[in-house]
Design an enzyme around this catalytic site. Structure first.
Site, mmCIF file in Angstrom:
data_model
loop_
_atom_site.group_PDB
_atom_site.id
_atom_site.type_symbol
_atom_site.label_atom_id
_atom_site.label_comp_id
_atom_site.label_asym_id
_atom_site.label_seq_id
_atom_site.Cartn_x
_atom_site.Cartn_y
_atom_site.Cartn_z
ATOM 1 N N CYS A 42 56.649 22.917 0.022
ATOM 2 C CA CYS A 42 58.083 23.135 -0.184
ATOM 3 C C CYS A 42 59.006 22.587 0.898
ATOM 4 C CB CYS A 42 58.337 24.625 -0.367
ATOM 5 S SG CYS A 42 57.653 25.222 -1.912
ATOM 6 N N PHE A 43 58.760 22.938 2.164
ATOM 7 C CA PHE A 43 59.760 22.598 3.180
ATOM 8 C C PHE A 43 60.025 21.095 3.252
ATOM 9 C CE2 PHE A 43 59.391 26.599 6.057
ATOM 10 C CZ PHE A 43 60.006 27.324 5.055
#
Ligand code: NAD
Length: 426
Positions: free
Chosen positions: A263-264
């Site tokens: 995600c990040f």
């Protein structure tokens, strides 16, 4: 409520099982028959603490099923959640192939009565509106009149996914119209979390802003950590003091080898590309990624200051991007292992859950069944993942190493149990 969840990955399966645990009737739709059969037998295709037990419970209670009957599951549902992948494309923008395909399939299968289609995948502002156009085109019906649409971003963390899903800090419900939002308000009422109702684009942006801020905190902590290391200051004591300020808070201030995960990196890249597309300068967001990229290789710099890597055996403890999950997407180990191999090192690796995913990528690595086995005969050890079991390692576990070069990329080891080690920023 009758729920359909499209996708049996980390978000789809955890959301589906979580919603079933709250008493809803859930059908989780997947594409892979073997995976579906496994889920039906109570064996999740991913590792996530507590998931197997809860899956087996909701299967026993008859509240959950996995299926490949896409249309059948959508037709029965009052709310259909899109939990498909939105990976990074080559240019950092998200790849909407799975979303568009799933939206088209949902459009073709919409039930005769009213239902709400919910985008749960992380998508940049404006994407849910594009999905509405696909849904209308494929169904011949009108959003806001014949069916509802919501954007309900998910904030769960892998490794604690069920806990986060079942006890969220907040639930964000982006709604096309109040009738759509009311359905999710009803669904989430038992969760005892604040429900924030917004428009669709605001909900989409809340997810990107949240993840980008968390990633920024980590890169900031790493920059401060690098400076502290240089000055001989314990960065964890510093951030302990910083985090006591209620305006800042104690979380995501742990320096180390940097963030990984699906995600990040992907979400910050997408936000950066969005800013570029809009002609809005966003230098801070750009630097967050660069700081993180460089941080990974710092542990190799540190290692090379202790010994020449060529011809040496390096033990890697931890392959997944964080403890508690078998997910290796963007894991630091995936950059560090090839860099070590290229420098002529032999690598021995241990991870409690992720080995099966890494083995095909680096067949030349020796995969071990325990930390102690990986450490045996190693010239140096790099600890890369925060697995709880690494906290209890002692001098005895490291005693089989050829030389005691023990480097931590995550702050885990206990000085009272391990006499000599060094951290990447401490
Ligand atoms: P994933 O890759 O683990 O799962 C996606 C699943 O969707 C896959 O199993 C894929 O086979 C399935 N799928 C795709 N198209 C399908 C179709 N037409 N029919 C049936 N199944 C289909 O991804 P994930 O980690 O679960 O993430 C999903 C979304 O949630 C992404 O947008 C991600 O950014 C977001 N998100 C992820 C996390 C996380 O920690 N993993 C947290 C919050 C949000």
């Amino acid at each position: 409520m009758q729920i359909c969840v499209i996708g049996t990955g980390y978000v789809g399966l955890c959301s589906g099982v979580g919603l079933a645990a709250k008493g809803n009737q859930v059908a989780c739709v997947g594409r892979n028959k073997d995976k579906i059969a496994g889920i039906q037998q109570g064996i999740p295709p991913i590792f996530e603490g507590g998931l197997q037990e809860l899956l087996q419970e909701v299967l026993r209670n008859g509240l959950f099923r996995a299926t490949d009957d896409f249309a059948g599951a959508v037709k029965e549902a009052e709310a259909t959640f899109l939990c498909v992948g939105t990976p990074s494309g080559k240019d950092g923008r998200i790849d909407l192939t799975e979303m568009r395909q799933a939206a088209a399939q949902v459009g073709e299968a919409l039930p005769d009565g009213y239902c709400v289609v919910v985008v749960k995948s992380t998508v940049v502002p404006g994407t849910t509106e594009e999905m509405i156009r696909i849904l209308e085109e494929r169904s011949g019906r009108k959003a806001g009149k014949d069916f509802g649409v919501c954007m309900n971003p998910e904030f769960l963390r892998e490794g604690r996914a069920l806990q986060d899903f079942l006890q969220p800090d907040r639930v964000v419900v982006g709604q096309l119209d109040p009738r759509s939002g009311d359905v999710l308000q009803r669904l989430y009422a038992p969760f005892q979390a604040p429900i924030l109702r917004t428009d669709l684009k605001t909900a989409e942006m809340i997810k990107y802003a949240s993840n980008s801020l968390l990633a920024t905190k980590i890169s900031f902590a790493n920059e401060v950590g690098n400076l502290c290391k240089q000055l001989g200051i314990d960065t964890y004591a510093v951030m302990g003091g910083v985090g006591l300020d209620h305006r800042i808070g104690p979380h995501f201030l742990r320096a180390g080898v940097g963030f990984g995960g699906s995600c990040f990196q992907k979400d910050v890249s997408a936000l950066k590309s969005l800013a570029e597309d809009q002609g809005v300068p966003a230098p801070l967001i750009t630097d967050v990624l660069e700081v993180n990229r460089r941080q990974r290789f710092k542990i190799i710099d540190l290692l090379e200051r202790r010994l020449p890597v060529n011809g040496k055996t390096i033990a890697i403890l931890g392959l997944s991007f964080m403890g508690g999950t078998d997910d290796i997407r963007e894991s630091p180990a995936l950059d560090i292992i090839p860099a070590l191999l290229q420098k002529g090192a032999a690598v021995r690796a241990y991870d409690p859950q992720a080995t099966r995913h890494v083995r095909p990528l680096f067949p030349q690595v020796t995969y071990c069944a325990s930390a102690r086995e990986a450490l045996a005969g190693a010239d140096a050890c790099l600890l890369l993942t925060e697995w709880e079991e690494f906290r209890s390692l002692t001098d005895q576990d490291f005693s089989g190493m050829r030389s005691p070069v023990i480097l931590e990329g995550r702050r885990m080891l206990d000085r009272s149990k391990v006499s000599r080690f060094e951290g990447i920023c401490w």
